[in-house]
Design a protein around this motif. Structure first.
Motif, PDB file in Angstrom:
ATOM      1  N   VAL A  18      56.359   4.236  57.328  1.00  0.00           N
ATOM      2  CA  VAL A  18      56.363   2.864  56.830  1.00  0.00           C
ATOM      3  C   VAL A  18      54.986   2.295  57.165  1.00  0.00           C
ATOM      4  N   LEU A  19      54.412   1.526  56.254  1.00  0.00           N
ATOM      5  CA  LEU A  19      53.105   0.908  56.470  1.00  0.00           C
ATOM      6  C   LEU A  19      53.269  -0.544  56.887  1.00  0.00           C
ATOM      7  N   PHE A  20      52.452  -0.975  57.867  1.00  0.00           N
ATOM      8  CA  PHE A  20      52.436  -2.342  58.356  1.00  0.00           C
ATOM      9  C   PHE A  20      50.989  -2.807  58.318  1.00  0.00           C
ATOM     10  N   GLY A  21      50.723  -3.926  57.658  1.00  0.00           N
ATOM     11  CA  GLY A  21      49.352  -4.423  57.621  1.00  0.00           C
ATOM     12  C   GLY A  21      49.214  -5.658  56.767  1.00  0.00           C
ATOM     13  N   ASP A  22      47.967  -5.990  56.483  1.00  0.00           N
ATOM     14  CA  ASP A  22      47.677  -7.181  55.698  1.00  0.00           C
ATOM     15  C   ASP A  22      48.141  -7.001  54.247  1.00  0.00           C
ATOM     16  N   TYR A  23      48.705  -8.046  53.696  1.00  0.00           N
ATOM     17  CA  TYR A  23      49.206  -8.034  52.322  1.00  0.00           C
ATOM     18  C   TYR A  23      48.131  -7.568  51.335  1.00  0.00           C
ATOM     19  N   GLU A  24      46.923  -8.121  51.452  1.00  0.00           N
ATOM     20  CA  GLU A  24      45.852  -7.794  50.503  1.00  0.00           C
ATOM     21  C   GLU A  24      45.459  -6.319  50.567  1.00  0.00           C
ATOM     22  N   ILE A  25      45.602  -5.701  51.715  1.00  0.00           N
ATOM     23  CA  ILE A  25      45.242  -4.286  51.869  1.00  0.00           C
ATOM     24  C   ILE A  25      46.360  -3.386  51.350  1.00  0.00           C
ATOM     25  N   ILE A  26      47.582  -3.655  51.757  1.00  0.00           N
ATOM     26  CA  ILE A  26      48.679  -2.764  51.373  1.00  0.00           C
ATOM     27  C   ILE A  26      48.986  -2.843  49.885  1.00  0.00           C
ATOM     28  N   THR A  27      48.643  -3.931  49.221  1.00  0.00           N
ATOM     29  CA  THR A  27      48.836  -3.971  47.761  1.00  0.00           C
ATOM     30  C   THR A  27      47.820  -3.083  47.032  1.00  0.00           C
ATOM     31  N   LYS A  28      46.882  -2.495  47.744  1.00  0.00           N
ATOM     32  CA  LYS A  28      45.952  -1.504  47.179  1.00  0.00           C
ATOM     33  C   LYS A  28      46.520  -0.075  47.309  1.00  0.00           C
ATOM     34  N   TRP A  29      47.640   0.066  47.972  1.00  0.00           N
ATOM     35  CA  TRP A  29      48.284   1.353  48.234  1.00  0.00           C
ATOM     36  C   TRP A  29      49.090   1.785  47.017  1.00  0.00           C
ATOM     37  N   ASN A  30      49.003   3.065  46.629  1.00  0.00           N
ATOM     38  CA  ASN A  30      49.700   3.559  45.444  1.00  0.00           C
ATOM     39  C   ASN A  30      50.859   4.506  45.731  1.00  0.00           C
ATOM     40  N   GLY A  31      51.147   4.786  46.994  1.00  0.00           N
ATOM     41  CA  GLY A  31      52.298   5.624  47.343  1.00  0.00           C
ATOM     42  C   GLY A  31      52.266   6.975  46.676  1.00  0.00           C
ATOM     43  N   ILE A  32      53.402   7.392  46.130  1.00  0.00           N
ATOM     44  CA  ILE A  32      53.486   8.712  45.491  1.00  0.00           C
ATOM     45  C   ILE A  32      52.980   8.680  44.047  1.00  0.00           C
ATOM     46  N   MET A  33      52.577   7.507  43.549  1.00  0.00           N
ATOM     47  CA  MET A  33      52.060   7.422  42.178  1.00  0.00           C
ATOM     48  C   MET A  33      50.707   8.132  42.048  1.00  0.00           C
ATOM     49  N   ALA A  43      47.912  13.839  57.698  1.00  0.00           N
ATOM     50  CA  ALA A  43      47.493  13.530  59.066  1.00  0.00           C
ATOM     51  C   ALA A  43      48.393  14.229  60.073  1.00  0.00           C
ATOM     52  N   ASN A  44      49.626  14.546  59.654  1.00  0.00           N
ATOM     53  CA  ASN A  44      50.566  15.287  60.488  1.00  0.00           C
ATOM     54  C   ASN A  44      50.780  14.638  61.857  1.00  0.00           C
ATOM     55  N   GLU A  45      50.739  13.317  61.874  1.00  0.00           N
ATOM     56  CA  GLU A  45      51.023  12.548  63.083  1.00  0.00           C
ATOM     57  C   GLU A  45      52.248  11.695  62.823  1.00  0.00           C
ATOM     58  N   GLU A  46      52.876  11.263  63.891  1.00  0.00           N
ATOM     59  CA  GLU A  46      54.083  10.458  63.748  1.00  0.00           C
ATOM     60  C   GLU A  46      53.764   8.971  63.580  1.00  0.00           C
ATOM     61  N   ASP A  47      52.947   8.418  64.462  1.00  0.00           N
ATOM     62  CA  ASP A  47      52.594   6.999  64.441  1.00  0.00           C
ATOM     63  C   ASP A  47      51.089   6.896  64.672  1.00  0.00           C
ATOM     64  N   PHE A  48      50.381   6.185  63.792  1.00  0.00           N
ATOM     65  CA  PHE A  48      48.936   6.135  63.929  1.00  0.00           C
ATOM     66  C   PHE A  48      48.349   5.011  63.071  1.00  0.00           C
ATOM     67  N   ILE A  49      47.084   4.726  63.326  1.00  0.00           N
ATOM     68  CA  ILE A  49      46.325   3.785  62.501  1.00  0.00           C
ATOM     69  C   ILE A  49      45.760   4.571  61.321  1.00  0.00           C
ATOM     70  N   TYR A  50      45.887   4.004  60.135  1.00  0.00           N
ATOM     71  CA  TYR A  50      45.422   4.644  58.904  1.00  0.00           C
ATOM     72  C   TYR A  50      44.536   3.652  58.161  1.00  0.00           C
ATOM     73  N   LYS A  51      43.560   4.157  57.436  1.00  0.00           N
ATOM     74  CA  LYS A  51      42.639   3.288  56.695  1.00  0.00           C
ATOM     75  C   LYS A  51      43.033   3.227  55.218  1.00  0.00           C
ATOM     76  N   ILE A  52      43.121   2.008  54.720  1.00  0.00           N
ATOM     77  CA  ILE A  52      43.254   1.742  53.287  1.00  0.00           C
ATOM     78  C   ILE A  52      42.128   0.775  52.966  1.00  0.00           C
ATOM     79  N   ALA A  53      41.290   1.116  52.008  1.00  0.00           N
ATOM     80  CA  ALA A  53      40.151   0.269  51.628  1.00  0.00           C
ATOM     81  C   ALA A  53      39.329  -0.125  52.864  1.00  0.00           C
ATOM     82  N   ASP A  54      39.116   0.840  53.766  1.00  0.00           N
ATOM     83  CA  ASP A  54      38.327   0.655  54.993  1.00  0.00           C
ATOM     84  C   ASP A  54      38.908  -0.364  55.974  1.00  0.00           C
ATOM     85  N   LYS A  55      40.187  -0.668  55.852  1.00  0.00           N
ATOM     86  CA  LYS A  55      40.864  -1.578  56.786  1.00  0.00           C
ATOM     87  C   LYS A  55      42.024  -0.842  57.436  1.00  0.00           C
TER      88      LYS A  55
END
Length: 181
Positions: A18-33, A43-55
């Protein structure tokens, strides 16, 4: 300040992060599309910080299909709980002593909205925010209740994941804590 936690919502998943973050950043996420989701799980990790649009966003895996309850004690402190026992009793895990604590890092909220999205979904398909309240956004989503937006104060939030065990050392719940710094 009111220190009593209240359940303010929940998110449903079918397994995976599940992703948690700023609305403006996560709306740039395309999931399985697109290949967004594949890159995330590489990344093969369970819980971690991930970058979307450098955030930074948090990728948190509740370990299997889940109904994650969301609790808040004020506008800036959140506890997300995936219980392995019963959803209706998640409140009892809020103040429990956690083990295996892992500080994941920090995320910045700059749109006054925390967005929580099951990572297979596309944030790009979400309808725009309509008001300054907790909102179950809709759009072309595959899973019901797989997204929630929460109005918050802008700023940096510390993210910590931990586990709750019972006295017999049985796994009871997994938590994610987001606290404004």
């Amino acid at each position: 300040m009111d220190n009593e936690y209240k359940q303010i919502g929940y998110i449903s998943t079918e397994g995976g992060p599940v992703l948690f973050g700023d609305y403006e950043i996560i709306t740039k996420w395309n999931g399985i599309m697109t290949d967004d989701y594949e890159k995330l799980i590489e990344a093969n990790e369970e819980d971690f910080i991930y970058k979307i649009a450098d955030k930074n966003v948090v990728a948190w895996d509740p370990e299997g299909g889940a109904c994650i309850s969301i609790h808040c004690n004020n506008k800036d402190d959140f506890t997300f709980i995936k219980s392995f026992i019963a959803l209706k009793d998640n409140d009892k895990y809020i103040d429990s002593i956690g083990q295996n604590e892992e500080v994941l890092g920090e995320v910045e909220i700059f749109s006054n909205t925390l967005l929580i999205l099951y990572a297979t979904e596309s944030g790009a398909l979400l309808e725009p925010l309509k008001d300054n309240s907790i909102t179950r956004l809709t759009g072309g989503l595959a899973f019901e209740n797989s997204v929630l937006s929460i109005p918050v104060s802008n700023g940096v939030y510390r993210c910590v994941s931990d586990l709750v065990f019972d006295s017999g050392k049985l796994y009871q719940a997994k938590r994610l804590l987001l606290t404004k710094l």
